[in-house]
Design an enzyme around this catalytic site. Structure first.
Site, PDB file in Angstrom:
ATOM      1  N   LYS A 284       0.798  -1.051   0.041  1.00 60.68           N
ATOM      2  CA  LYS A 284       0.035   0.033   0.234  1.00 60.68           C
ATOM      3  C   LYS A 284       1.058   1.378   0.035  1.00 60.68           C
ATOM      4  O   LYS A 284       1.799   1.262   0.806  1.00 60.68           O
ATOM      5  CB  LYS A 284      -0.845   0.067   1.163  1.00 60.68           C
ATOM      6  CG  LYS A 284      -1.990   1.245   1.301  1.00 60.68           C
ATOM      7  CD  LYS A 284      -1.174   2.032   2.531  1.00 60.68           C
ATOM      8  CE  LYS A 284      -2.041   3.369   2.750  1.00 60.68           C
ATOM      9  NZ  LYS A 284      -1.325   4.097   3.720  1.00 60.68           N
ATOM     10  N   HIS A 296       6.254 -13.893   0.987  1.00 64.31           N
ATOM     11  CA  HIS A 296       4.909 -14.339   1.638  1.00 64.31           C
ATOM     12  C   HIS A 296       4.450 -13.709   2.825  1.00 64.31           C
ATOM     13  O   HIS A 296       5.402 -13.310   3.710  1.00 64.31           O
ATOM     14  CB  HIS A 296       5.098 -16.057   1.668  1.00 64.31           C
ATOM     15  CG  HIS A 296       6.101 -16.518   2.139  1.00 64.31           C
ATOM     16  ND1 HIS A 296       6.642 -17.762   1.635  1.00 64.31           N
ATOM     17  CD2 HIS A 296       7.253 -15.889   2.963  1.00 64.31           C
ATOM     18  CE1 HIS A 296       7.767 -17.961   2.304  1.00 64.31           C
ATOM     19  NE2 HIS A 296       8.113 -16.948   2.998  1.00 64.31           N
ATOM     20  N   ASN A 310      15.342  -8.502   0.825  1.00 58.62           N
ATOM     21  CA  ASN A 310      14.752  -9.689   1.041  1.00 58.62           C
ATOM     22  C   ASN A 310      14.019  -9.453   2.327  1.00 58.62           C
ATOM     23  O   ASN A 310      14.505  -9.294   3.450  1.00 58.62           O
ATOM     24  CB  ASN A 310      15.618 -10.989   1.296  1.00 58.62           C
ATOM     25  CG  ASN A 310      15.174 -12.140   1.253  1.00 58.62           C
ATOM     26  OD1 ASN A 310      14.736 -12.976   0.294  1.00 58.62           O
ATOM     27  ND2 ASN A 310      14.766 -12.628   2.467  1.00 58.62           N
ATOM     28  N   TYR A 320       0.824   2.637  11.238  1.00 59.42           N
ATOM     29  CA  TYR A 320      -0.283   3.552  11.756  1.00 59.42           C
ATOM     30  C   TYR A 320      -0.197   3.720  13.266  1.00 59.42           C
ATOM     31  O   TYR A 320      -0.300   2.594  13.971  1.00 59.42           O
ATOM     32  CB  TYR A 320      -1.502   2.979  11.083  1.00 59.42           C
ATOM     33  CG  TYR A 320      -2.783   3.949  11.406  1.00 59.42           C
ATOM     34  CD1 TYR A 320      -2.827   5.167  11.383  1.00 59.42           C
ATOM     35  CD2 TYR A 320      -4.105   3.263  11.544  1.00 59.42           C
ATOM     36  CE1 TYR A 320      -3.990   5.941  11.358  1.00 59.42           C
ATOM     37  CE2 TYR A 320      -5.241   3.975  12.170  1.00 59.42           C
ATOM     38  CZ  TYR A 320      -5.064   5.224  12.056  1.00 59.42           C
ATOM     39  OH  TYR A 320      -6.384   5.879  11.922  1.00 59.42           O
TER      40      TYR A 320
END
Length: 392
Positions: A284, A296, A310, A320
């Site tokens: 995002k 993953h 990595n 946040y």
């Protein structure tokens, strides 16, 4: 068509979407392709949408000034989504050749007049331009010359005024777009569930696999492979990128990126060349540079990530606080250990490592190892005593 103009009817079903694009804007594209000055007749919420898309909006008082200098006027329902520019030109030719007062297209399901060329001199002062069937009836009654034309394709005269009609229009638009892509050299080995919007561009040599949905102003470069089950909206995908079971919105994906499955790319993100985003990764408002691997179970939010980084499994950029959002910066060649929390604002320097399981709240200098976890303590015999007490 130098002395001709067009008026589109707003309101009603004009804003109903066909492949995510309002019917009115499909009509406007066809009219503009003919080089016609176009305006929308509307007094409802359609007026704001039309104005936002750069279409002049008229009310009855402004109409005479718009018509000034025009000998012929194309009147068209705003929900006649798939009327084609060639059909508009053909009807205009017949209108002039036969010296008609009105040359009409008819909706095949209802028989209603859905579009018409009208000689402006045949219009009565203050006459309402819609519905067109009433205008046709008036001209026939007063001795005007009228003609009805059959559309070359049924869907060109089909209005978006029912769910069934919109389904038919969507099917026709989808097939037309996919056929054009195939002719241009785009590979679509099986078109099951493949939907491509009218403003999407796909370069020759790209491949669209089943379940691929492309919306908005999306662009796909040559050699890219999308799908299966990939949804993109307003994205720019570079050459030879691969996106499998991916959703992306307002993002830029550079050449050679390998993404998926089950990846979510949110707006204002840039995925660099040859970046790998693996299963269950979310990005995002972030920039991820060349060659970085996020394999993953990771969230990268409000971050600037360097080259060849990595990410270990389970990494989270904690962006946040509940009141404000902050950015994380990660330098080139850094290594982020599994289950690391990077609590922004924080910076991990070039070549730095974070130890697995760390919650990093302070900057990690270049080439350093950041460890932020309690030292392990083993209590001998604890488990045996616990189980004994549990049995009691």
């Amino acid at each position: 068509m130098q002395q001709a103009k067009a008026c589109l009817q707003g309101g009603g079903n004009a804003l109903r979407p066909i492949l995510w694009k309002p019917a009115l804007f499909w009509v406007a594209d066809a009219v503009r392709a003919c080089g016609l000055d176009a305006a929308v007749l509307s007094e409802d919420r359609c007026a704001a949408e039309a104005a936002g898309a750069g279409l002049p909006v008229l009310d009855a008082d402004a109409l005479p000034a718009f018509l000034a200098g025009a000998e012929a006027l194309l009147l068209v329902r705003g929900d006649l989504a798939l009327i084609g520019a060639d059909s508009i030109r053909t009807a205009y030719g017949a209108h002039n050749a036969n010296q008609n007062d009105l040359t009409a297209f008819c909706c095949p399901d209802t028989g209603d007049v859905s579009a018409a060329w009208v000689r402006t001199a045949a219009l009565a002062a203050g006459e309402a331009l819609f519905p067109l069937s009433a205008l046709e009836a008036r001209l026939q009654k007063t001795g005007g010359r009228t003609q009805r034309l059959k559309a070359p394709e049924r869907h060109e005269a089909l209005c978006a005024d029912s769910a069934k009609a919109r389904r038919g229009l969507t099917d026709a638009a989808r097939r037309k777009i996919l056929d054009a892509l195939l002719e241009a050299g785009v590979e679509i080995p099986a078109d099951d569930g493949v939907l491509v919007g009218p403003d999407v561009t796909v370069e020759a040599g790209a491949t669209l696999l089943p379940g691929t949905i492309l919306r908005g102003k999306t662009h796909v470069g040559a050699g890219a492979v999308l799908g299966p089950n990939t949804l993109l909206e307003d994205c720019d995908v570079g050459e030879n990128a691969r996106l499998n079971s991916t959703q992306g919105y307002s993002a830029k994906i550079l050449p050679g990126a390998n993404i998926g499955p089950f990846v979510h790319i949110r707006p204002n993100s840039v995925i660099g060349e040859n970046v790998h985003l693996g299963n269950f990764v979310e990005v995002k408002n972030s920039n991820i540079d060349t060659g970085t691997k996020v394999s993953h179970l990771t969230y990268v939010g409000d971050s600037d990530v360097g080259k060849r980084v990595n990410f270990g499994c389970g990494t989270v950029t904690v962006n946040y606080t509940g009141k404000a959002k902050f950015r994380t910066k990660i330098g080139d060649d850094a290594f982020i250990g599994c289950n690391t929390n990077l609590v922004a604002p924080v910076c991990v320097g070039d070549g730095a490592y974070t130890a697995a399981g760390s919650t990093i709240t302070d900057d990690v200098p270049a080439d350093a190892l950041g460890i932020a976890r309690a030292r392990q303590v083993n209590k001998a015999g604890w488990s045996r005593r616990f189980l004994t007490d549990k049995k009691k």
